[in-house]
Write a protein that holds these residues in place. Structure first.
Motif, PDB file in Angstrom:
ATOM      1  N   GLY A 158      -5.294  28.247 -12.066  1.00 45.67           N
ATOM      2  CA  GLY A 158      -4.193  27.943 -13.049  1.00 45.67           C
ATOM      3  C   GLY A 158      -3.062  28.889 -13.186  1.00 45.67           C
ATOM      4  N   TYR A 159      -3.174  29.979 -12.426  1.00 48.46           N
ATOM      5  CA  TYR A 159      -2.071  31.068 -12.576  1.00 48.46           C
ATOM      6  C   TYR A 159      -1.202  31.146 -11.253  1.00 48.46           C
ATOM      7  N   GLU A 160      -0.102  30.653 -11.412  1.00 47.71           N
ATOM      8  CA  GLU A 160       0.670  30.387 -10.232  1.00 47.71           C
ATOM      9  C   GLU A 160       1.418  31.776  -9.960  1.00 47.71           C
ATOM     10  N   HIS A 161       1.586  32.672 -10.863  1.00 45.11           N
ATOM     11  CA  HIS A 161       2.131  33.769 -10.765  1.00 45.11           C
ATOM     12  C   HIS A 161       1.750  34.787 -11.813  1.00 45.11           C
ATOM     13  N   LEU A 162       1.934  36.283 -11.345  1.00 50.28           N
ATOM     14  CA  LEU A 162       1.720  37.362 -12.342  1.00 50.28           C
ATOM     15  C   LEU A 162       3.206  38.220 -12.426  1.00 50.28           C
ATOM     16  N   GLN A 202       8.295  38.427 -10.934  1.00 48.96           N
ATOM     17  CA  GLN A 202       7.192  37.402 -10.887  1.00 48.96           C
ATOM     18  C   GLN A 202       6.535  37.411  -9.308  1.00 48.96           C
ATOM     19  N   VAL A 203       5.505  37.768  -9.417  1.00 48.90           N
ATOM     20  CA  VAL A 203       4.525  37.914  -8.209  1.00 48.90           C
ATOM     21  C   VAL A 203       3.741  36.622  -8.047  1.00 48.90           C
ATOM     22  N   LYS A 204       4.024  36.035  -6.995  1.00 43.62           N
ATOM     23  CA  LYS A 204       3.233  34.699  -6.663  1.00 43.62           C
ATOM     24  C   LYS A 204       1.621  34.810  -6.272  1.00 43.62           C
ATOM     25  N   THR A 205       0.866  34.128  -6.659  1.00 41.90           N
ATOM     26  CA  THR A 205      -0.448  34.649  -6.465  1.00 41.90           C
ATOM     27  C   THR A 205      -1.102  34.015  -5.205  1.00 41.90           C
ATOM     28  N   LEU A 209      -9.043  37.458  -7.579  1.00 44.51           N
ATOM     29  CA  LEU A 209      -8.124  38.273  -8.835  1.00 44.51           C
ATOM     30  C   LEU A 209      -7.875  39.529  -8.377  1.00 44.51           C
ATOM     31  N   ALA A 210      -8.892  40.382  -7.692  1.00 41.81           N
ATOM     32  CA  ALA A 210      -8.520  41.658  -7.385  1.00 41.81           C
ATOM     33  C   ALA A 210      -7.361  41.635  -6.373  1.00 41.81           C
ATOM     34  N   ILE A 211      -7.423  40.830  -5.494  1.00 40.14           N
ATOM     35  CA  ILE A 211      -6.294  40.540  -4.278  1.00 40.14           C
ATOM     36  C   ILE A 211      -4.890  40.321  -5.178  1.00 40.14           C
ATOM     37  N   ASP A 212      -4.813  39.510  -5.927  1.00 35.00           N
ATOM     38  CA  ASP A 212      -3.733  39.044  -6.863  1.00 35.00           C
ATOM     39  C   ASP A 212      -3.271  40.434  -7.582  1.00 35.00           C
ATOM     40  N   TYR A 213      -4.192  41.024  -8.119  1.00 34.07           N
ATOM     41  CA  TYR A 213      -3.722  42.250  -9.224  1.00 34.07           C
ATOM     42  C   TYR A 213      -3.358  43.008  -8.336  1.00 34.07           C
ATOM     43  N   THR A 214      -3.786  43.575  -7.305  1.00 38.53           N
ATOM     44  CA  THR A 214      -3.483  44.470  -6.516  1.00 38.53           C
ATOM     45  C   THR A 214      -1.914  44.419  -5.996  1.00 38.53           C
ATOM     46  N   ASN A 215      -2.009  43.250  -5.357  1.00 33.81           N
ATOM     47  CA  ASN A 215      -0.443  42.985  -5.154  1.00 33.81           C
ATOM     48  C   ASN A 215       0.584  42.983  -6.253  1.00 33.81           C
ATOM     49  N   GLN A 216       0.129  42.754  -7.463  1.00 30.66           N
ATOM     50  CA  GLN A 216       0.857  42.995  -8.850  1.00 30.66           C
ATOM     51  C   GLN A 216       1.167  44.413  -8.963  1.00 30.66           C
TER      52      GLN A 216
END
Length: 652
Positions: free
Chosen positions: A122-126, A112-115, A35-42
């Motif tokens: 269940g979250y394909e993108h942010l 749209q940021v791919k996760t 989650l931290a990695i994906d949110y940082t990327n977002q």
């Protein structure tokens, strides 16, 4: 039995449960890291998108402000291409609007940021969604360029090893460079509304007739021709037109204290006692004491009044050329609008007093402004009667002794006391003489320098103007180019007069008028000088008059005493103080000041202090050692000015 023991040991062993618990806890820890990695990327994509949209909105707002006739669709297409080149992720828009009428640009963009890991949950993108708005208005810019035209501007300014190039030629080139660089930074000059004034100055500034009244009348209401300013009569004090029983016709109308304690006490109307600083104490003033009560003055019985207009009207071969002295009282260093009801707020036409007649024993006689006889039939002058001197007939201390005679003066007076009295003797301007003597000072300056408008020899200035022909193109010279090209070196240095009239071009009120308001206009004053402020002969009435008056009379009442400033440095510092006060007032009105000192030798302590005080910032205080430095200085200022042409509104 053995089997029973194995089971019992397994039951009692706790180590296995720890491994199981550790394995079970790894799943939420892994999820948190993912989650931290994906949110940082977002967040990274959001920051990039936000920066890109702000950049594009700012860019388009500037473009719209400078060219409001452009197509909104074309601006939108340009903006989207630019934005998509600035970000790495695909961009979509909830809103992309360009309003050319208001200048507002609004962008709502998202990516749209791919996760990397959150798709397992269940979250394909942010989503990264940003909103920004920018709006620029076309801000008017007015620039006053004040260039030193003093005699030292003839000095070579070329960089080492280069051919001779005078400081004046360098200044002309630099002023044109400033105008060109500033205007080139604006695609649409008319839309940008950038205007320039050019003010050549030495110890005077010359205002052309177009600003001085209708036609060639030179009767604009803000010019004090009538004598409403207390300084109007500083060197034209009223006099007696009739005898009051003691032969005092031609003496001062208002008595003043003896200048020296051992002088005859009953002669306080004699011109030897005249003190210009005390005139305001005896003239009838208005209720607020900021001007002369002309009605009361003219009602005084037996009073002789000579105005500056009267002096100029008397002569056929001398005329007022448009130079001014500083204003009086509290208006001297400020830029408040003139007011017909406030005499001191009006502008004083320059008047150079006639200085005492030549004396063959006086070495400095050729350095005097001598254009009319010291005495005439209106003066209290009785040097000879029936072939004998008045002193010979009646003795040295008689009540009606002559106080204007150099040869037969009272024993208490020096020759300098009488020379001074003759300089102040107002009745000499009344009479039949209609031509000035037009004596050439030391045979080197020409007749135009001698007369009541002495030393008004600087080329005329020009008010705010956008006629840049001859600067930005190859057309015939425009108004600004002609003014710049007319500049020539001559005279002394008085920064205060250059500052005063440069600032006058930036005010929306008289004397110049035509400038924009201070709230909606960016105003810049650029002053260039190559030396220290200088007053000629500060301890003398010989060629020592300036827009401040005579320094020997202590015009700013610094307590110098009877003999004026103790030295030239002190007198010259007087102008520094006036200029500093003006700079303070100019900056408080929101005007940005650039101050350029031009010279290969490092500026003096006085000049450095003046430059540092006047410049709006350390970057605005510039020392140009040669012509190349000066050109670069003007180029920098022109570039700075070009960046001021727009003002950003808050996003609301």
């Amino acid at each position: 039995m053995a089997k029973t023991n194995i089971l019992r040991r397994f039951r009692d062993d706790k180590r296995g449960s720890a491994y199981v618990l550790a394995a079970l806890s790894m799943m939420p820890i892994f999820g948190m890291i993912a989650l931290a990695i994906d949110y940082t990327n977002q967040d990274r994509v959001y920051t990039d998108l936000e920066t890109a949209t702000q950049t594009v909105a700012l860019h388009l707002a500037k473009r719209v402000a400078l060219n409001p006739s452009g197509s909104p669709a074309a601006y939108e297409e340009e903006g989207k291409k630019l934005l998509e080149a600035l970000v790495s992720e695909p961009v979509t828009y909830d809103k992309f609007a360009v309003d050319v009428d208001s200048g507002r640009v609004q962008i709502i963009a998202k990516s749209q940021v791919k996760t990397y890991f959150m798709h397992l949950f269940g979250y394909e993108h942010l989503d990264a969604r940003v909103q920004t708005e920018s709006r620029f208005g076309r801000k008017n810019i007015e620039v006053a360029i004040a260039i030193d035209n003093s005699g030292s501007m003839d000095t070579n300014a070329a960089a080492s090893g280069q051919r001779f190039k005078s400081r004046m030629d360098s200044a002309k080139s630099g002023a044109k460079t400033l105008i060109k660089v500033a205007t080139d930074s604006v695609a649409d000059l008319e839309s940008a509304e950038i205007k320039f004034s050019v003010v050549p100055w030495n110890h005077h500034v010359r205002v052309p007739n177009e600003y001085l009244g209708s036609g060639d009348s030179q009767d604009a209401w803000w010019i004090d021709w009538a004598g409403r300013s207390v300084d109007h009569f500083r060197y034209l004090a009223p006099y007696k037109t009739t005898n009051s029983g003691d032969g005092d016709k031609g003496d001062m109308y208002y008595a003043m204290p003896n200048r020296k304690s051992n002088w005859p006490a009953n002669r306080t109307h004699e011109w030897v006692n005249y003190d210009p600083n005390k005139l305001k104490d005896v003239l009838p003033l208005t209720l607020n004491r900021d001007g002369v009560d002309l009605e009361a003055l003219h009602k005084e019985p037996g009073i002789g009044i000579v105005t500056r207009k009267d002096v100029f009207n008397r002569f056929k071969n001398a005329s007022w050329k448009g130079c001014f002295d500083h204003r009086a009282g509290s208006f001297r260093e400020t830029f408040d609008a003139p007011n017909e009801r406030i005499g001191n707020s009006l502008y004083l036409p320059h008047f150079a007093p006639d200085e005492y007649d030549y004396d063959s024993s006086d070495y400095w006689r050729n350095w005097r402004v001598n254009y009319v006889d010291d005495v005439n039939s209106e003066s209290d002058f009785k040097e000879y009667r029936y072939g004998f001197s008045y002193t010979t007939l009646y003795g040295d201390d008689v009540d009606d002794n002559d106080y204007l005679s150099v040869k037969y003066r009272h024993s208490k007076f020096t020759a300098d006391d009488i020379y001074r009295a003759r300089t102040f003797n107002t009745p000499k301007y009344v009479g039949s003489q209609t031509n000035t003597n037009n004596i050439t000072l030391s045979g080197s300056y020409g007749k135009e320098r001698v007369g009541p408008d002495m030393d008004c020899i600087v080329p005329p200035m020009i008010g705010l103007n956008d006629d840049v022909d001859g600067i930005n193109n190859n057309k015939k010279d425009g108004a600004l180019a002609k003014t710049i090209d007319s500049m020539k070196s001559n005279g002394a240095t008085d920064v205060s007069i250059g500052l005063a009239w440069a600032m006058n071009t930036l005010t929306p009120w008289e004397p110049m008028g035509g400038a924009g308001g201070f709230d909606d206009t960016e105003k810049v004053l650029v002053l260039m000088t190559d030396g220290d402020n200088t007053i000629n002969f500060p301890n003398s009435y010989g060629y020592g008059h300036s827009p401040h008056g005579y320094a020997v009379d202590d015009p700013y009442e610094k307590g110098w005493g009877l003999y004026g400033p103790p030295n030239s440095e002190t007198a010259n510092s007087m102008i520094d103080d006036v200029a500093k006060s003006m700079c303070t007032n100019i900056k408080e009105m929101g005007v940005r000041i650039y101050f350029i000192y031009f010279g290969s030798t490092k500026y003096s302590t006085r000049a450095g202090k003046l430059m540092d005080h006047c410049a709006s910032s350390p970057q605005s205080a510039i020392w140009a050692k040669n012509d190349v430095d000066l050109e670069n200085a003007f180029k920098k200022i022109g570039s700075d000015i070009g960046k001021l042409r727009l003002t950003q509104y808050d996003s609301k």
